[in-house]
Motif scaffolding. Sequence first.
Motif, PDB file in Angstrom:
ATOM      1  N   LEU A   1      16.760-104.628 -45.218  1.00 49.00           N
ATOM      2  CA  LEU A   1      17.730-104.262 -46.271  1.00 49.00           C
ATOM      3  C   LEU A   1      18.434-102.944 -45.943  1.00 49.00           C
ATOM      4  O   LEU A   1      17.792-101.897 -45.841  1.00 49.00           O
ATOM      5  N   GLY A   2      19.734-102.988 -45.787  1.00 52.76           N
ATOM      6  CA  GLY A   2      20.535-101.768 -45.709  1.00 52.76           C
ATOM      7  C   GLY A   2      20.785-101.287 -47.126  1.00 52.76           C
ATOM      8  O   GLY A   2      21.314-102.035 -47.950  1.00 52.76           O
ATOM      9  N   LEU A   3      20.393-100.037 -47.418  1.00 57.21           N
ATOM     10  CA  LEU A   3      20.429 -99.546 -48.813  1.00 57.21           C
ATOM     11  C   LEU A   3      21.720 -98.819 -49.165  1.00 57.21           C
ATOM     12  O   LEU A   3      21.876 -98.365 -50.305  1.00 57.21           O
ATOM     13  N   GLY A   4      22.618 -98.655 -48.188  1.00 59.09           N
ATOM     14  CA  GLY A   4      23.797 -97.843 -48.465  1.00 59.09           C
ATOM     15  C   GLY A   4      23.468 -96.365 -48.319  1.00 59.09           C
ATOM     16  O   GLY A   4      22.348 -95.996 -47.958  1.00 59.09           O
ATOM     17  N   PRO A   5      24.446 -95.491 -48.650  1.00 57.25           N
ATOM     18  CA  PRO A   5      24.361 -94.080 -48.273  1.00 57.25           C
ATOM     19  C   PRO A   5      23.412 -93.215 -49.094  1.00 57.25           C
ATOM     20  O   PRO A   5      23.080 -92.124 -48.678  1.00 57.25           O
ATOM     21  N   GLY A   6      22.966 -93.652 -50.264  1.00 60.04           N
ATOM     22  CA  GLY A   6      22.047 -92.787 -51.001  1.00 60.04           C
ATOM     23  C   GLY A   6      22.164 -92.928 -52.518  1.00 60.04           C
ATOM     24  O   GLY A   6      21.207 -92.677 -53.231  1.00 60.04           O
TER      25      GLY A   6
ATOM     26  N   GLN B   1      -0.402-112.978 -44.079  1.00 57.66           N
ATOM     27  CA  GLN B   1      -1.090-113.331 -45.343  1.00 57.66           C
ATOM     28  C   GLN B   1      -0.165-114.087 -46.296  1.00 57.66           C
ATOM     29  O   GLN B   1      -0.526-114.386 -47.427  1.00 57.66           O
ATOM     30  N   GLY B   2       1.068-114.336 -45.869  1.00 55.05           N
ATOM     31  CA  GLY B   2       1.997-115.087 -46.703  1.00 55.05           C
ATOM     32  C   GLY B   2       2.832-114.206 -47.617  1.00 55.05           C
ATOM     33  O   GLY B   2       3.540-114.696 -48.499  1.00 55.05           O
ATOM     34  N   LEU B   3       2.745-112.883 -47.415  1.00 57.97           N
ATOM     35  CA  LEU B   3       3.504-111.973 -48.286  1.00 57.97           C
ATOM     36  C   LEU B   3       4.896-111.711 -47.704  1.00 57.97           C
ATOM     37  O   LEU B   3       5.045-111.537 -46.497  1.00 57.97           O
ATOM     38  N   ASP B   4       5.899-111.684 -48.576  1.00 52.46           N
ATOM     39  CA  ASP B   4       7.250-111.310 -48.152  1.00 52.46           C
ATOM     40  C   ASP B   4       7.347-109.790 -48.060  1.00 52.46           C
ATOM     41  O   ASP B   4       6.848-109.079 -48.938  1.00 52.46           O
ATOM     42  N   VAL B   5       7.997-109.311 -47.006  1.00 50.97           N
ATOM     43  CA  VAL B   5       8.106-107.865 -46.780  1.00 50.97           C
ATOM     44  C   VAL B   5       9.576-107.480 -46.663  1.00 50.97           C
ATOM     45  O   VAL B   5      10.332-108.117 -45.928  1.00 50.97           O
ATOM     46  N   ALA B   6       9.982-106.437 -47.398  1.00 47.28           N
ATOM     47  CA  ALA B   6      11.336-105.880 -47.219  1.00 47.28           C
ATOM     48  C   ALA B   6      11.222-104.556 -46.474  1.00 47.28           C
ATOM     49  O   ALA B   6      10.439-103.691 -46.875  1.00 47.28           O
ATOM     50  N   PHE B   7      11.947-104.416 -45.380  1.00 41.02           N
ATOM     51  CA  PHE B   7      11.986-103.146 -44.649  1.00 41.02           C
ATOM     52  C   PHE B   7      13.277-102.434 -45.035  1.00 41.02           C
ATOM     53  O   PHE B   7      14.360-102.993 -44.915  1.00 41.02           O
ATOM     54  N   LEU B   8      13.146-101.203 -45.511  1.00 40.13           N
ATOM     55  CA  LEU B   8      14.310-100.474 -46.048  1.00 40.13           C
ATOM     56  C   LEU B   8      14.889 -99.508 -45.023  1.00 40.13           C
ATOM     57  O   LEU B   8      14.156 -98.846 -44.294  1.00 40.13           O
ATOM     58  N   THR B   9      16.185 -99.419 -45.007  1.00 39.76           N
ATOM     59  CA  THR B   9      16.839 -98.424 -44.176  1.00 39.76           C
ATOM     60  C   THR B   9      18.086 -97.925 -44.899  1.00 39.76           C
ATOM     61  O   THR B   9      18.773 -98.699 -45.562  1.00 39.76           O
ATOM     62  N   LEU B  10      18.341 -96.631 -44.806  1.00 39.49           N
ATOM     63  CA  LEU B  10      19.548 -96.080 -45.444  1.00 39.49           C
ATOM     64  C   LEU B  10      20.789 -96.580 -44.715  1.00 39.49           C
ATOM     65  O   LEU B  10      20.738 -96.894 -43.537  1.00 39.49           O
ATOM     66  N   GLY B  11      21.905 -96.623 -45.395  1.00 39.52           N
ATOM     67  CA  GLY B  11      23.160 -97.030 -44.766  1.00 39.52           C
ATOM     68  C   GLY B  11      23.155 -98.511 -44.446  1.00 39.52           C
ATOM     69  O   GLY B  11      22.644 -99.330 -45.224  1.00 39.52           O
TER      70      GLY B  11
ATOM     71  N   LEU C   1      22.206-101.834 -41.953  1.00 42.03           N
ATOM     72  CA  LEU C   1      21.002-102.289 -41.249  1.00 42.03           C
ATOM     73  C   LEU C   1      21.107-102.177 -39.733  1.00 42.03           C
ATOM     74  O   LEU C   1      20.115-101.940 -39.046  1.00 42.03           O
ATOM     75  N   PHE C   2      22.287-102.365 -39.195  1.00 38.24           N
ATOM     76  CA  PHE C   2      22.447-102.413 -37.735  1.00 38.24           C
ATOM     77  C   PHE C   2      23.377-101.335 -37.202  1.00 38.24           C
ATOM     78  O   PHE C   2      23.922-101.455 -36.119  1.00 38.24           O
TER      79      PHE C   2
ATOM     80  N   THR D   1      16.947 -97.884 -37.480  1.00 39.01           N
ATOM     81  CA  THR D   1      15.757 -98.127 -36.674  1.00 39.01           C
ATOM     82  C   THR D   1      15.265 -99.569 -36.818  1.00 39.01           C
ATOM     83  O   THR D   1      14.312 -99.977 -36.159  1.00 39.01           O
ATOM     84  N   TYR D   2      15.932-100.327 -37.648  1.00 38.58           N
ATOM     85  CA  TYR D   2      15.472-101.685 -37.965  1.00 38.58           C
ATOM     86  C   TYR D   2      15.445-102.605 -36.735  1.00 38.58           C
ATOM     87  O   TYR D   2      14.532-103.421 -36.587  1.00 38.58           O
TER      88      TYR D   2
END
Lengths: 256, 256
Positions: free
Chosen positions: A27-32, A109-119, A121-122, A126-127
Amino acid sequence: MPFAILLAFTLSVGRKVMHVPGKLYGLGLGPGDPELLTVKASRILGRVSVVAVPKGGPDRPSLALEVAAPYLRPGQEILELLLPMTRDRDQRQEAWAGSAREIARRLEQGLDVAFLTLGDLFTYSTYAYLREHLQQLMPGLAVENVPGVTSFAAAASAAAWPLAEGDETLAVVPGSIAVSAMASLLDCFSTVVILKAAGRYREWVELLRRKGLEQEAVLVSRCGFPDEICSRDLDEWVDREMSYFSLILARGAKRQ
Amino acid sequence: MPFAILLAFTLSVGRKVMHVPGKLYGLGLGPGDPELLTVKASRILGRVSVVAVPKGGPDRPSLALEVAAPYLRPGQEILELLLPMTRDRDQRQEAWAGSAREIARRLEQGLDVAFLTLGDLFTYSTYAYLREHLQQLMPGLAVENVPGVTSFAAAASAAAWPLAEGDETLAVVPGSIAVSAMASLLDCFSTVVILKAAGRYREWVELLRRKGLEQEAVLVSRCGFPDEICSRDLDEWVDREMSYFSLILARGAKRQ
């Protein structure tokens, strides 16, 4: 029991025993500003079991987590990943590999994971490294990438400063670039964005002044945060302390 | 009646008679998927009285309006602005001036107006022209700019294709650029994005092949729409019809 139903039943039981792996969301979170999250990122944030956030040091709060906070719900695991900002390649690789294993354990374990990054995603995020590590650990992993608003798009809106129009060209470079290379870009491009401009801020201001381009540049610092700076007087900030999240928008000679 | 209250009362009546002007919101809608709107843009869309959308021709549907549709509410005025895509400067100026007058009339009546644009607000958008015209007509106009996800950030997520990492550099150019200029950029930059690549698609594919860079490029067309194309086989599309909303992400020689 007809064969098709039997097969479906067996597969379904089999899936449960094997734990169908979870899905990875980048997930790209945008600038802040939490309001500059996309509707999609906000929806996914409220749904996943695990929210993984990068941290630069053990005692530093995660900025990404602060931005995402309004969309989280009770009961979600917050997985803090220590990813020190170092130029040592081996140390970086090790940190990434360790973080990927932590995430993989939850996905298995079957859990969904969201990895967060500012701004976005690409865009200088670091994603991409993490995703590569994870796909090596778990080939066939289901992944969904959600882009975000970049810092420089947000800065342009904050300063009401068009990045590019019509036939113009746009260059985006990090503050580590050589001054000579930057000088050439200012000659050839309509607009040059210098990200992470704080470290060598004085050099950039001097270069712009030397080229007579200082009047058409803007400094934007901590865009979207309550203490945002948005200044067309670049000189004023030369001797002042500046946030890591500072960028310069500059018109090139072609635009003048 | 004490003077302060009398003054406040007079001012308030005065404001009503004069119609406190409305506020102009510039909204970047992102690449085309309604879920890639920012939370902020979606909130403002549901609140303004007038939604102004650019249209390329009288019979062409407004793509921006389709993207915004899920967030609109009954009773809002949809103000369609005919802004033909022409290279004739006078004709363009006239279209902008006319549109600005239409919007100004609503603002003067005290109505809030949102102007919609696909992608980001200040990245190859028409908003900057309109805003300038409006600020000439109505000095002191209250304006709020909301950035959006750019087409190239969305394309990178769709293709899982990092635009830039670490010390890398990124160039974004329109498809109108000279082939020789593009060749130089591919030598100097880590990544080059060619926007509106459909018109001269064959030239770009030939250039990339000549430079041995074809394997590391991606074509992304109508990103975020149900008929999105995301292809690493650029050759396959040379003789096929392609949407106006097509771009190429290319690794430069520096990255290889």
